[in-house]
Design a protein around this motif. Structure first.
Motif, PDB file in Angstrom:
ATOM      1  N   ASP A  27       0.996  -0.833  -0.165  1.00  0.00           N
ATOM      2  CA  ASP A  27       0.454  -0.012   0.227  1.00  0.00           C
ATOM      3  C   ASP A  27       0.552   1.246   0.054  1.00  0.00           C
ATOM      4  O   ASP A  27       0.506   2.643  -0.405  1.00  0.00           O
ATOM      5  CB  ASP A  27      -1.159  -0.210   0.992  1.00  0.00           C
ATOM      6  N   GLN A 123     -12.195   6.721  -2.348  1.00  0.00           N
ATOM      7  CA  GLN A 123     -13.822   7.039  -1.802  1.00  0.00           C
ATOM      8  C   GLN A 123     -14.614   6.905  -2.789  1.00  0.00           C
ATOM      9  O   GLN A 123     -16.160   7.017  -3.093  1.00  0.00           O
ATOM     10  CB  GLN A 123     -14.048   8.760  -0.904  1.00  0.00           C
ATOM     11  N   GLN A 124     -14.216   7.514  -4.346  1.00  0.00           N
ATOM     12  CA  GLN A 124     -15.159   7.323  -4.849  1.00  0.00           C
ATOM     13  C   GLN A 124     -15.589   6.047  -5.612  1.00  0.00           C
ATOM     14  O   GLN A 124     -17.079   5.166  -6.111  1.00  0.00           O
ATOM     15  CB  GLN A 124     -14.949   8.189  -6.335  1.00  0.00           C
ATOM     16  N   LYS A 126     -15.605   3.444  -3.243  1.00  0.00           N
ATOM     17  CA  LYS A 126     -17.301   2.768  -2.363  1.00  0.00           C
ATOM     18  C   LYS A 126     -18.366   3.886  -2.247  1.00  0.00           C
ATOM     19  O   LYS A 126     -19.026   2.724  -2.013  1.00  0.00           O
ATOM     20  CB  LYS A 126     -16.147   4.318  -0.841  1.00  0.00           C
ATOM     21  N   ASP A 127     -18.025   4.775  -2.882  1.00  0.00           N
ATOM     22  CA  ASP A 127     -19.123   5.272  -3.490  1.00  0.00           C
ATOM     23  C   ASP A 127     -20.079   4.513  -3.863  1.00  0.00           C
ATOM     24  O   ASP A 127     -21.572   4.606  -3.896  1.00  0.00           O
ATOM     25  CB  ASP A 127     -19.020   6.928  -3.638  1.00  0.00           C
ATOM     26  N   GLU A 130     -21.342   1.340  -3.298  1.00  0.00           N
ATOM     27  CA  GLU A 130     -22.864   1.269  -2.683  1.00  0.00           C
ATOM     28  C   GLU A 130     -24.001   0.966  -3.829  1.00  0.00           C
ATOM     29  O   GLU A 130     -25.510   0.863  -2.964  1.00  0.00           O
ATOM     30  CB  GLU A 130     -22.703   2.455  -1.323  1.00  0.00           C
ATOM     31  N   PRO A 203      -2.844  -5.441   6.418  1.00  0.00           N
ATOM     32  CA  PRO A 203      -4.354  -5.635   5.920  1.00  0.00           C
ATOM     33  C   PRO A 203      -3.948  -6.058   4.168  1.00  0.00           C
ATOM     34  O   PRO A 203      -2.966  -5.108   3.858  1.00  0.00           O
ATOM     35  CB  PRO A 203      -4.799  -4.690   5.805  1.00  0.00           C
ATOM     36  N   ASP A 285      -9.893  -2.660   4.328  1.00  0.00           N
ATOM     37  CA  ASP A 285     -10.075  -1.684   5.682  1.00  0.00           C
ATOM     38  C   ASP A 285     -10.035  -3.288   6.344  1.00  0.00           C
ATOM     39  O   ASP A 285     -10.292  -5.465   5.701  1.00  0.00           O
ATOM     40  CB  ASP A 285     -11.481  -2.180   5.294  1.00  0.00           C
ATOM     41  N   ARG A 286      -9.585  -2.659   7.516  1.00  0.00           N
ATOM     42  CA  ARG A 286      -9.733  -4.318   8.987  1.00  0.00           C
ATOM     43  C   ARG A 286     -11.228  -5.033   8.540  1.00  0.00           C
ATOM     44  O   ARG A 286     -10.899  -6.189   8.811  1.00  0.00           O
ATOM     45  CB  ARG A 286      -9.689  -3.931   9.793  1.00  0.00           C
ATOM     46  N   SER A 287     -12.408  -4.286   8.607  1.00  0.00           N
ATOM     47  CA  SER A 287     -12.943  -4.649   8.296  1.00  0.00           C
ATOM     48  C   SER A 287     -13.658  -5.917   7.369  1.00  0.00           C
ATOM     49  O   SER A 287     -14.046  -6.789   7.274  1.00  0.00           O
ATOM     50  CB  SER A 287     -14.505  -4.308   8.339  1.00  0.00           C
ATOM     51  N   GLU A 288     -12.562  -5.399   6.701  1.00  0.00           N
ATOM     52  CA  GLU A 288     -13.373  -6.369   4.986  1.00  0.00           C
ATOM     53  C   GLU A 288     -12.470  -8.290   5.298  1.00  0.00           C
ATOM     54  O   GLU A 288     -12.524  -8.891   4.844  1.00  0.00           O
ATOM     55  CB  GLU A 288     -12.204  -5.231   3.747  1.00  0.00           C
ATOM     56  N   LEU A 705     -20.065 -12.242  14.025  1.00  0.00           N
ATOM     57  CA  LEU A 705     -20.422 -11.564  15.667  1.00  0.00           C
ATOM     58  C   LEU A 705     -18.602 -10.794  15.931  1.00  0.00           C
ATOM     59  O   LEU A 705     -19.469  -9.500  16.504  1.00  0.00           O
ATOM     60  CB  LEU A 705     -21.156 -12.208  16.961  1.00  0.00           C
ATOM     61  N   SER A 706     -18.140 -10.916  15.686  1.00  0.00           N
ATOM     62  CA  SER A 706     -16.706 -10.498  16.396  1.00  0.00           C
ATOM     63  C   SER A 706     -16.035  -9.864  14.452  1.00  0.00           C
ATOM     64  O   SER A 706     -14.896 -10.622  14.720  1.00  0.00           O
ATOM     65  CB  SER A 706     -15.858 -11.504  16.771  1.00  0.00           C
ATOM     66  N   SER A 708     -14.632  -6.679  13.917  1.00  0.00           N
ATOM     67  CA  SER A 708     -13.810  -6.001  14.459  1.00  0.00           C
ATOM     68  C   SER A 708     -12.788  -6.496  15.208  1.00  0.00           C
ATOM     69  O   SER A 708     -13.112  -7.238  16.152  1.00  0.00           O
ATOM     70  CB  SER A 708     -14.100  -4.808  14.325  1.00  0.00           C
ATOM     71  N   MET A 709     -11.989  -5.555  15.321  1.00  0.00           N
ATOM     72  CA  MET A 709     -11.108  -5.303  17.092  1.00  0.00           C
ATOM     73  C   MET A 709     -11.269  -5.137  18.577  1.00  0.00           C
ATOM     74  O   MET A 709     -11.160  -5.326  19.203  1.00  0.00           O
ATOM     75  CB  MET A 709      -9.860  -4.467  17.083  1.00  0.00           C
TER      76      MET A 709
END
Lengths: 793, 165, 263
Positions: A27, A123-124, A126-127, A130, A203, A285-288, A705-706, A708-709
């Motif tokens: 990255d 960001q674009q 991501k937009d 969605e 990541p 992203d970490r959640s990804e 359910l878990s 994210s950190m």
């Protein structure tokens, strides 16, 4: 004399760049004209995709292109392949359902990618991701292996009945049943090995490029094995020949197994680079990461140990359900089978063993190798049931282990379950660990803790693991679809400095230091004259990468082999220069010497002669000094040892604190003791994490359910103790270094030591077993239930 | 788009950012200071820690516009001009307190703040507690704690007592 | 994150004006919760009004009142000689919120405006019977907290300061969530001129709450023993992957006893 050679705790050459912010992670790179990709992923564990409407999203600011599974299918893009094939008990091959790069028709886990948006900025992208309109028909998911094989469970793949990927077994069933028939007692235990999220701190990320003039693709990716990615992605998914595909894994911020595998994102990005004709960058992203990186463990087992009256183990039988997740990740089928069940003899002489493994698809993230891969699961099972056996027989926990150890003079030792251990000395590692941990002083510490209202416990595990993966022919016979040798190319430059090209990849292990020490030692040249190059398919001839604690034992052995060739050629040149016979020229401490004379030539003189061949045996020898070697190991390697953990429980809150942790491991030859100690400590931190903190929890339907950190407990500095590490090595007998491997021992040996200590601490609460992680809530639940029961009686 | 000016590692810097641009994005993408990393998206991991006006902060949880006019120090700003490492960097190297290097910049920045804010001494317990906001997956923290302990003595100009491991 | 316009007004009046003019605008204090929420795209404000230049930081002792400006960071509260002298328990609480970096930027006003059910500050404010000052009025703590993420604040209303009465004895004990380190159960006990109050954060289904039974018991005798037999109804408690309602109810008792012992 080389001071930075084998056995020296040389400070790492990597550190200056990492400490000054000059590391070069994926990255950190940007390419001219670069675009950014974002994946639209499934929020549902299991749904039919009724329609995908990209019209509005395509018109949004900055959007370059949007691709779906249909686009890839239309161009014949293949599925993500699996690298290991297991056969069922009846000899038929495992079920191997299609794993599309982007979902087609159905999504099968939360995080399953459906579409890839390429835009000018992240960001674009991501937009627009969605704004893609997707119509789903929810089908209901399932996450638990037991529920997934129950009648009527929703099917992950329509063509895989009962969600069973394979039903496999190993060992001598008849002999095992006979052993059980003669048992004094049968110890039974049900265990769950908790599912984990690897969470390397970097990541996953990738940048793809396509050069239209040459037709070449380049992929920078966070990988532990770039050649394997090139092979899998090029040959099976995108049909790009190797010479038109370059894969680079630059600095990689930790892997722990999760960056071995070929992931769908890599293929989608590479394919799309030739469509948009611009570089494409993607960073998770970490959640990804939580919903796309392959998870680890998730085995549910039933084990039975047949014991004689004197505590000798007579037989062991195990049934395991292994969660594969929604698709087969690269090495997933090997984990519960050949990396786990084959280890069920452990360090013991148990004469008869039979294991059955059912691998099960569920609507969860694919599960694959995570530090230890199969061996922590086997070790946890074994070291728990041994403790339970001691308890049920009223025997001492040390005594029952000693009684059953494979004796030091019994090596090579053929286990009843495929593996042949080459060396080890389990009595010694146990004795040393007991001494370092002051085991004999424990009762006093227990009393002192009790006086403070704390429950103190001590536990151990004595273990062996199989790594140094792997002899290719053996692995092939067991289902591997690739060779598992390693490659080294050693280029001696005219003035005597050396570049080493290795197929092993360093992502924290410190190879740039350790390998340079090895080469400095063997060639007798200064450490700072050696450069280690790894991670780029355009530089390194070939390689199988870093996993299974193989880099030194396999990759280092390839270097030794290549250096042997260099030295032989150097001796020939030296013999010519000094007018001696080859047999009379020896190489030592960086000098070629005619035996018994003071005639010698320095290494750099020989290398210069090789490249400036004016006085040279040109009829017999080519100029140049560069050699390549492929080293295919003859056997696995078998590190082992003893881990002892001491815990204190606060009965009011259920909190478990690890007070002391001691490890004495046999890792074979040690090149850099400082790095070895660091590897053991890091592995133990992950083992303590598994035992006390970490748990990837899905709800029944497959929602994580878990995720994210905030909910997945990563071990932090104040969760962990100082970790005392010792080594007591026996040498591996079948590789030139005697190296066994150290990357995984910490994560393999430690979890049962922790849980054995917790169970010991709870000795007054009638606890026979508890599954990981031993969270405060779980411990308090046990204490509370016991207190209520006592009150009622 | 807002144009902001600030001082980074002692040098003036300015860049055009969106209001939603995070400080870490400004540092990495506009100022090409890629030593500051991003390891999570919930402000837990601390890979992104930098110093803003003398305080350690998580640059993933601060807007770039909030740093307008501020003095920011990143990992790239620690070593002296001749390349000599800061004592904390040096102690991390000395004690093998890093493996993959990814959490390291944030860990070092936090550690410096921790040492600076404890002039009277820093116990192992305080170090471990003080690293609550930084996650390392490689080392098990053992060597990080040792490195910070050693750096405390160097940074406060005190002699370190010889102690057993 | 969705994009927004960013404003940094130089006064409370300007901030109020900006927030009043745009119903979709949101105030930004330390941002320790708000920025992660924005990053997850869980909130889509049109404008963000940064209160950091509105003159709301600072700590002062006025007679028997401790007044902390809304934009005062946790680190400042934790190290403040005035706070340590007046209500050491408050400094201790602030010193254990989040991590060092969170404490560098997170503010008392931001914490109270957000009223996260697992935040630490609400318990102190409620137990000490503090008063929330806003640009419009003064609100008693008992009236301020209205359930999870819900407060008495009207749209466009800004917390300016928090006024704490002196406490004879006070302490806070927290059992952190193992993963997030937010309070899984946090109990603040305080004995002030108005009596004994006990507030519990992290555990309850409706955010911070006062524990009447414990208050009654401690009013008789301010000792850990006094609350030994006081139970906390589990049906009021949260339950999640980190612990059952029964466990949280139990922890309320343990943390309360520890706080009383420390006070």
């Amino acid at each position: 004399m080389i001071v930075d050679g084998i056995g020296a705790s040389v400070k790492r050459v990597e550190d200056h760049r990492f400490l000054s912010g000059k590391g070069h992670y994926t990255d950190d790179m940007n390419r001219p004209g670069q675009t950014h990709a974002v994946f639209r992923r499934s929020d549902s564990p299991h749904a039919r995709i009724k329609s995908i409407d990209i019209a509005a999203a395509s018109k949004m600011a900055g959007v370059v292109a949007i691709f779906t599974g249909a686009d890839l299918a239309a161009e014949g893009v293949g599925g993500v392949p699996c690298g290991w094939q297991i056969h069922n008990k009846d000899g038929s091959p495992m079920a191997e359902p299609m794993h599309p790069v982007l979902a087609i028709d159905k999504v099968r886990h939360v995080g399953d990618p459906i579409a890839m948006v390429v835009a000018e900025t992240k960001q674009q992208a991501k937009d627009a991701a969605e704004a893609i309109n997707i119509e789903f028909e929810e089908l209901g998911g399932i996450s638990d292996v037991r529920a997934a094989i129950a009648p009527g469970a929703p099917l992950v793949h329509d063509d895989v009945a009962s969600n069973v990927c394979f039903d496999w077994h190993i060992g001598d069933k008849a002999a095992t049943e006979a052993a059980f028939a003669n048992a004094f007692k049968i110890i039974k235990l049900d265990l769950t090995n908790n599912r984990l999220v690897p969470n390397a701190m970097e990541p996953r990320a990738a940048i793809s490029e396509y050069d239209i003039s040459s037709g070449e693709y380049t992929l920078h990716t966070t990988s532990q094995n770039p050649h394997v990615i090139r092979l899998l992605m090029g040959a099976f998914v995108l049909h790009i020949p190797e010479h038109k595909l370059r894969v680079v894994a630059p600095d990689v911020g930790g892997g722990f197994g999760s960056k071995i595998f070929h992931y769908a994102e890599e293929a989608a990005l590479t394919w799309a680079a030739a469509k948009v004709l611009r570089p494409i960058k993607w960073t998770a992203d970490r959640s990804e990461s939580f919903i796309t990186d392959a998870h680890g463990r998730d085995h549910v087992s039933h084990a039975e140990l047949a014991v004689a009256e004197d505590g000798k183990f007579l037989g062991l039988r195990v049934e395991t359900l292994a969660n594969m997740g929604a698709y087969l990740s690269t090495f997933a089928p090997s984990v519960p089978t050949y990396l786990s069940a084959t280890l069920l003899a452990g360090v013991y002489t148990t004469p008869a063993i039979y294991a059955q493994v059912k691998a099960v698809f569920t609507h969860t993230v694919p599960v694959d190798a995570y530090r230890g891969a199969g061996r922590p699961e086997a070790t946890f099972l074994l070291e728990r049931i041994v403790d339970v056996a001691a308890r049920d027989l009223g025997m001492d926990r040390v005594e029952i282990r000693r009684k059953n150890f494979i004796p030091a003079d019994a090596f090579p030792y053929q286990t009843p379950i495929a593996l042949q251990y080459d060396s080890g000395d389990y009595q010694t590692t146990l004795r040393e660990c007991l001494r370092m941990a002051d085991y004999d002083g424990f009762e006093a510490r227990r009393k002192a803790a009790a006086a403070k209202g704390k429950l103190r416990g001590i536990g151990m595990s004595t273990y062996v693991e199989a790594c140094g993966i792997a002899p290719s022919a053996v692995a092939g016979a067991l289902g591997a679809r690739a060779g598992l040798y390693e490659v080294a190319n050693i280029r001696v430059h005219p003035t005597g400095s050396v570049t080493v090209f290795t197929g092993a990849h360093s992502h924290g292990q410190g190879h740039e230091t350790t390998f340079a020490q090895l080469v400095a030692d063997q060639l007798g040249i200064p450490f700072n004259q050696i450069e280690i190059v790894h991670g780029d398919t355009s530089k390194v001839p070939f390689g199988m990468g870093t996993y299974g604690s193989r880099s030194l034992s396999v990759g280092g052995s390839a270097m030794v082999k290549a250096m042997d060739k260099i030295i032989l050629k150097g001796r020939k040149i030296a013999a010519h220069l000094m007018e001696a016979s080859l047999d009379d020229v020896e190489f030592k401490d960086g000098k070629f010497t005619v035996t018994g004379t003071d005639k010698s030539k320095a290494f750099a003189e020989i290398s210069l002669t090789a490249y400036v061949p004016h006085n040279y045996p040109i009829e017999e020898l080519e100029p140049g000094l560069e050699e390549t070697a492929f080293y295919d190991p003859k056997n696995f390697t078998y590190p082992g040892g003893c881990h002892i953990c001491e815990v204190e429980i606060d009965p009011n809150t259920g909190t478990v604190a690890v007070i002391n942790f001691t490890a004495v491991d046999d890792v074979g030859r040690v090149i850099n003791p400082m790095i070895v100690e660091g590897q053991v400590q890091g592995g133990i931190a992950q083992g303590i994490g598994q035992a006390l903190l970490e748990h990837a929890i899905y709800d029944e339907s497959g929602q994580l359910l878990s995720g994210s950190m905030m909910d997945y407990t990563m071990p932090r500095a104040d969760d962990l103790p100082n970790i005392l590490v010792g080594t007591e090595s026996t040498m591996c007998t079948h590789n030139p270094l005697g190296a066994k491997g150290v990357g995984e021992v910490g994560a393999i040996g430690s979890p049962p030591a922790v849980i054995n200590a917790v169970v010991d601490a709870l000795r007054d609460y009638d606890v026979r077993h508890l599954d990981m992680p031993a969270t405060p809530a779980k411990i308090w639940g046990i204490i509370n239930a016991h207190t209520l029961k006592m009150a009622a009686e | 788009m807002p144009q902001i000016s600030l001082t980074v590692n002692g040098k003036p810097a300015s860049a055009e950012v969106e209001s939603r641009t995070l400080l870490v994005e400004l540092l990495r993408e506009k100022l090409h200071l890629t030593g500051t990393h991003v390891g999570c998206d919930t402000s837990q991991c601390g890979a992104c820690v930098v110093e803003v006006d003398g305080k350690s902060v998580k640059s993933c949880t601060m807007l770039a516009v909030q740093a307008a006019g501020a003095h920011v120090t990143t990992i790239e700003g620690l070593a002296s001009a001749d390349g000599k490492l800061h004592p904390m960097q040096e102690m991390f190297r000395e004690h093998h307190a890093l493996q993959c290097g990814y959490c390291t910049p944030g860990m070092v920045m936090s550690a410096i703040d921790l040492v600076n804010s404890h002039p009277d001494g820093l116990s192992e317990e305080q170090i471990r507690h003080g690293l609550e906001g930084n996650i390392c997956r490689c080392t098990g923290y053992h060597n990080i704690v040792k490195a910070i302990h050693a750096a405390w003595f160097v940074m406060h100009g005190k002699e370190m007592p010889i102690a057993a491991e | 994150m969705y994009d927004f316009s960013y404003h940094k007004p130089g006064s409370v009046a300007d901030a109020v004006k900006m927030l009043g003019a745009d119903g979709e605008a949101k105030a930004l204090a330390g941002g320790m919760t708000f920025i992660p929420v924005l990053k997850q795209r869980l909130n889509k404000p049109s404008a963000v009004v940064d209160l950091s230049a509105a003159g709301l930081s600072g700590i002062k002792l006025e007679g028997d009142k401790l007044i902390i400006g809304a934009m005062t960071t946790h680190a400042t509260v934790a190290s403040s000689p005035e706070v340590k002298k007046a209500i050491p328990a408050l400094a201790h609480l602030a010193n254990n919120i989040g991590d060092r970096q969170v404490r560098s930027r997170g503010t008392i006003g931001g914490s109270l405006a957000n009223n996260d059910p697992s935040a630490c500050y609400p318990s102190a404010v409620l137990a000490l019977g503090a008063t929330i000052h806003t640009n419009q009025r003064k609100v008693a703590a008992d009236d301020y907290f209205q359930g999870m993420f819900a407060t008495a604040l009207e749209p466009g209303e800004i917390i300016t300061a928090v006024e704490f009465p002196m406490a004879e004895r006070a302490a806070y004990a927290k059992f952190p969530n193992p993963a997030s380190r937010y309070a899984m159960v946090g109990v603040f006990v305080a004995k002030t001129a108005k009596g004994v109050r006990v507030a519990v954060t992290g555990a309850g289904q409706n955010g911070v709450f006062r524990h009447a039974a414990m208050e009654a018991a401690l009013s008789t005798s301010f000792t850990p023993d006094a609350i030994k037999s006081v139970t906390t109804p589990a049906d009021m408690m949260n339950a999640d992957i980190h612990g059952s309602a029964a466990y949280r109810a139990h922890l309320v008792g343990v943390m309360a006893a520890r706080a009383v012992a420390a006070a």
